[in-house]
Design a protein around this motif. Structure first.
Motif, PDB file in Angstrom:
ATOM      1  N   GLY A  70       0.853  -1.180   0.000  1.00 55.53           N
ATOM      2  CA  GLY A  70       0.000   0.000   0.000  1.00 55.53           C
ATOM      3  C   GLY A  70       0.890   1.231   0.000  1.00 55.53           C
ATOM      4  O   GLY A  70       1.373   1.697  -1.028  1.00 55.53           O
ATOM      5  N   ILE A 145      -3.624   3.515  14.771  1.00 55.27           N
ATOM      6  CA  ILE A 145      -3.526   4.356  15.967  1.00 55.27           C
ATOM      7  C   ILE A 145      -3.031   5.736  15.553  1.00 55.27           C
ATOM      8  O   ILE A 145      -2.067   5.838  14.786  1.00 55.27           O
ATOM      9  CB  ILE A 145      -2.531   3.732  16.978  1.00 55.27           C
ATOM     10  N   TYR A 412       1.160  -4.434  19.237  1.00 56.24           N
ATOM     11  CA  TYR A 412       0.425  -3.966  18.057  1.00 56.24           C
ATOM     12  C   TYR A 412       1.150  -4.459  16.804  1.00 56.24           C
ATOM     13  O   TYR A 412       2.332  -4.153  16.618  1.00 56.24           O
ATOM     14  CB  TYR A 412       0.351  -2.442  18.123  1.00 56.24           C
TER      15      TYR A 412
HETATM   16  C1  LIG Z   1       7.105   6.576   9.499  1.00 57.92           C
HETATM   17  C2  LIG Z   1       6.043   5.651  10.004  1.00 57.92           C
HETATM   18  C3  LIG Z   1       5.039   6.135  10.839  1.00 57.92           C
HETATM   19  C4  LIG Z   1       4.040   5.287  11.318  1.00 57.92           C
HETATM   20  N1  LIG Z   1       3.078   5.796  12.156  1.00 57.92           N
HETATM   21  C5  LIG Z   1       2.062   5.004  12.548  1.00 57.92           C
HETATM   22  C6  LIG Z   1       0.989   5.529  13.321  1.00 57.92           C
HETATM   23  O1  LIG Z   1       0.968   6.693  13.676  1.00 57.92           O
HETATM   24  N2  LIG Z   1      -0.009   4.696  13.680  1.00 57.92           N
HETATM   25  C7  LIG Z   1      -0.034   3.385  13.314  1.00 57.92           C
HETATM   26  O2  LIG Z   1      -0.995   2.704  13.658  1.00 57.92           O
HETATM   27  N3  LIG Z   1       0.979   2.860  12.610  1.00 57.92           N
HETATM   28  C8  LIG Z   1       2.015   3.629  12.204  1.00 57.92           C
HETATM   29  N4  LIG Z   1       3.038   3.107  11.482  1.00 57.92           N
HETATM   30  C9  LIG Z   1       3.054   1.667  11.225  1.00 57.92           C
HETATM   31  C10 LIG Z   1       2.189   1.359  10.024  1.00 57.92           C
HETATM   32  O3  LIG Z   1       0.859   1.233  10.446  1.00 57.92           O
HETATM   33  C11 LIG Z   1       2.622   0.051   9.372  1.00 57.92           C
HETATM   34  O4  LIG Z   1       3.955   0.133   8.967  1.00 57.92           O
HETATM   35  C12 LIG Z   1       1.720  -0.256   8.185  1.00 57.92           C
HETATM   36  O5  LIG Z   1       1.896  -1.593   7.823  1.00 57.92           O
HETATM   37  C13 LIG Z   1       2.042   0.636   7.008  1.00 57.92           C
HETATM   38  O6  LIG Z   1       1.101   0.489   6.017  1.00 57.92           O
HETATM   39  P1  LIG Z   1       1.539   0.783   4.517  1.00 57.92           P
HETATM   40  O7  LIG Z   1       0.368   0.507   3.649  1.00 57.92           O
HETATM   41  O8  LIG Z   1       2.202   2.110   4.425  1.00 57.92           O
HETATM   42  O9  LIG Z   1       2.694  -0.286   4.345  1.00 57.92           O
HETATM   43  P2  LIG Z   1       2.956  -1.457   3.307  1.00 57.92           P
HETATM   44  O10 LIG Z   1       4.358  -1.844   3.516  1.00 57.92           O
HETATM   45  O11 LIG Z   1       2.538  -1.070   1.940  1.00 57.92           O
HETATM   46  O12 LIG Z   1       1.974  -2.562   3.809  1.00 57.92           O
HETATM   47  C14 LIG Z   1       2.231  -3.306   4.966  1.00 57.92           C
HETATM   48  C15 LIG Z   1       1.474  -4.597   4.865  1.00 57.92           C
HETATM   49  O13 LIG Z   1       0.080  -4.307   4.945  1.00 57.92           O
HETATM   50  C16 LIG Z   1      -0.638  -5.074   4.015  1.00 57.92           C
HETATM   51  N5  LIG Z   1      -1.313  -4.155   3.084  1.00 57.92           N
HETATM   52  C17 LIG Z   1      -1.062  -2.873   2.829  1.00 57.92           C
HETATM   53  N6  LIG Z   1      -2.007  -2.351   2.013  1.00 57.92           N
HETATM   54  C18 LIG Z   1      -2.847  -3.378   1.758  1.00 57.92           C
HETATM   55  C19 LIG Z   1      -4.047  -3.484   1.006  1.00 57.92           C
HETATM   56  N7  LIG Z   1      -4.592  -2.439   0.367  1.00 57.92           N
HETATM   57  N8  LIG Z   1      -4.670  -4.688   0.958  1.00 57.92           N
HETATM   58  C20 LIG Z   1      -4.155  -5.762   1.624  1.00 57.92           C
HETATM   59  N9  LIG Z   1      -3.034  -5.717   2.353  1.00 57.92           N
HETATM   60  C21 LIG Z   1      -2.408  -4.522   2.419  1.00 57.92           C
HETATM   61  C22 LIG Z   1       0.346  -5.998   3.355  1.00 57.92           C
HETATM   62  O14 LIG Z   1       0.378  -7.223   4.057  1.00 57.92           O
HETATM   63  C23 LIG Z   1       1.643  -5.288   3.517  1.00 57.92           C
HETATM   64  O15 LIG Z   1       2.743  -6.161   3.553  1.00 57.92           O
HETATM   65  C24 LIG Z   1       4.038   3.923  10.960  1.00 57.92           C
HETATM   66  C25 LIG Z   1       5.049   3.428  10.114  1.00 57.92           C
HETATM   67  C26 LIG Z   1       6.037   4.282   9.640  1.00 57.92           C
HETATM   68  C27 LIG Z   1       7.149   3.738   8.778  1.00 57.92           C
END
Ligand SMILES: Cc1cc2nc3c(=O)[nH]c(=O)nc-3n(C[C@H](O)[C@H](O)[C@H](O)COP(=O)(O)OP(=O)(O)OC[C@H]3O[C@@H](n4cnc5c(N)ncnc54)[C@H](O)[C@@H]3O)c2cc1C
Length: 458
Positions: A70, A145, A412
């Protein structure tokens, strides 16, 4: 059935299909965490649901690993792999807001920056993370969160429905009545159950918010944490504050001779009436002498992107997360000891409160199992130089180990590292067995295994 080839995939989908000999490959394979320099066999930059269906079918029939990406922020780098398929959803970031019903539907690759931009135009928002470049996909599927958690619950508590492409290539709607088991599981169960091509959220009237950033000398860290423990118990839900340890960045409001010094800090967000904002900041201004502060109203999306420059794409990082019911004195001691050693500006500990509206949902109502926890602390190291890898990882591990005896067994999922797979049952505790059953229904062969993996029940 013969194994499909990449040429056949290219003929079938209209979206870009990128392989190692394409000039776009280097950028396309990169994820946010620079520790994961991987080389997938093929990257599909999905633009529409049809591309996602084709990508899922291709990975399954070719017997290749499948990463679903994502926003690409996964700390364990699940959004990329070696020699497998990456389904990159980042082109799918359209957000449609319906101001009458106060709802929004957003594509599976939308970031919180995209989402907040779209909803803010209507004076609306929902719970997302504290950084705007994070994807709504991974963040929501793990729980979600952020500043609005105490007021409006986790991101999943605002999820009304989702469109999901499951391992069999079928498109399913998931909501409270339609595929209700799938809807239950994706609210906290991560990317285990399929590719969510769009999310429908409930929105709330959040427009400009009142914000305070307070820096205190380290000697007041214990005072800050004890204050916060008591204050946040029954503070108005308009507060989305959290304490942190922070090396001072070179920002104007911090005295120049203190840049680079380590402080404890409070990040205070007030989503109540703006004219009550100053009063809302008072307890934080008075709990200890303030070395530097930045206080005032700002648009919610501006707050949501305030930390973005600290976490640029490509920075190396390592994370650990916990759940905490009671912040004990022993835990506070551990925070003071290890938090004071925070190695650089891009490393931190954030102590997120998850009470308020988050507690009004039961621990088995969604897959997110810790509705009785009060805090979700996260310890993050982020650094540029690979030579610092072991030292930075050790800082996180030492800090984490010191907190473990004062914390719940699970944490979490979105704050887990790549070495945390053994915690998966604890993370889901009473919900784990049901999750493995739902997994067996929708993904019996564990196609979606590059995640904090919930294997199908046998
Ligand atoms: C700088 C930073 C700040 C953050 N701050 C917070 C915060 O404030 N609160 C919080 O709760 N978390 C936070 N996180 C953690 C974050 O929630 C996780 O890293 C989350 O997995 C990121 O989602 P993404 O879609 O960007 O990542 P991606 O790496 O794209 O996705 C992570 C995993 O989620 C699944 N996924 C993503 N999109 C989909 C989709 N559309 N359908 C099915 N599966 C999907 C896949 O399994 C994938 O491997 C933060 C992370 C970072 C790096």
């Amino acid at each position: 059935m013969s194994t499909p080839t990449i040429d056949q995939l290219r003929e079938q989908v209209r979206a870009p299909v990128i392989t190692a000999d394409d000039s776009a490959y280097k950028d396309a394979r990169a994820v946010h965490n620079g520790m994961f320099d991987r080389h997938p066999r093929v990257i599909i930059q999905a633009e529409q649901v049809a591309d996602v269906i084709a990508g899922v079918n291709f990975a399954r029939d070719a017997g290749l690993d499948l990463s679903v990406r994502g926003g690409g922020h996964s700390a364990p780098g699940f959004g990329t792999n070696d020699d497998g398929v990456v389904l990159d959803l980042s082109p799918m970031r359209h957000v449609h807001v319906d101001p009458r019903s106060r709802t929004a539907r957003a594509g599976g690759g939308t970031t919180w920056g995209d989402f907040n931009y779209a909803t803010h135009a209507f004076g609306l928002a929902t719970t997302g993370g504290v950084v705007s470049t994070t994807g709504i996909g991974g963040l929501t599927l793990g729980g979600g969160i952020g500043y609005l958690t105490r007021g409006y619950g986790l991101s999943i508590d605002n999820l009304i429905s989702a469109e999901v492409v499951t391992a069999d290539g079928q498109v399913r709607n998931a909501d409270a009545t339609d595929n209700a088991d799938l809807f239950w599981a994706i609210r906290g169960g991560g990317g285990n159950f399929g590719v969510v091509t769009s999310f429908e959220f409930q929105l709330h009237p959040v427009n400009d918010v009142y914000v305070g950033l307070f820096f205190y000398e380290l000697e007041h860290a214990g005072t800050l944490l004890r204050f916060f423990r008591d204050f946040i118990k029954d503070a108005p839900e308009a507060y989305g504050a959290f304490p942190a340890f922070q090396v001072a960045p070179p920002l104007e409001f911090i005295p120049a001779d203190r840049h680079g010094d380590t402080f404890c800090a409070a990040i205070v967000h007030w989503a109540g009436p703006l004219d009550e904002g100053e009063t809302a900041m008072k307890p934080f201004r008075e709990l200890a002498p303030v070395v530097a502060e930045m206080v005032g109203p700002m648009p919610y999306p501006a707050l949501n992107s305030a930390f973005d420059p600290i976490f640029p794409k490509g920075i190396r990082s390592y994370w650990k997360g916990l759940f905490v019911k009671e912040l004990t004195d022993a835990a506070i001691e551990a925070h003071v000891l290890h938090g004071s050693r925070v190695p650089e500006v891009s490393a931190t500990m954030h102590l997120y409160p998850i009470n308020g509206a988050c507690h009004r949902v039961g621990s088995t109502d969604t897959a997110f199992a810790y509705r009785d926890a009060t805090f979700a602390p996260v310890i993050v190291a982020a650094w540029q130089d690979p030579a610092d890898d072991s030292e930075r990882i050790q800082w996180v591990r030492d800090y984490y180990e010191a907190l473990v005896p004062q914390s719940e067994a699970g944490g979490y999922v979105n704050f887990m590292a790549d070495d945390d797979q053994s915690r998966i049952q604890d993370n889901y505790r009473q919900n784990y067995t049901r999750l493995t059953d739902v997994k067996r229904t929708y993904d019996p062969d564990n196609l979606f295994h590059l995640n904090q993996n919930i294997p199908p029940a046998s």
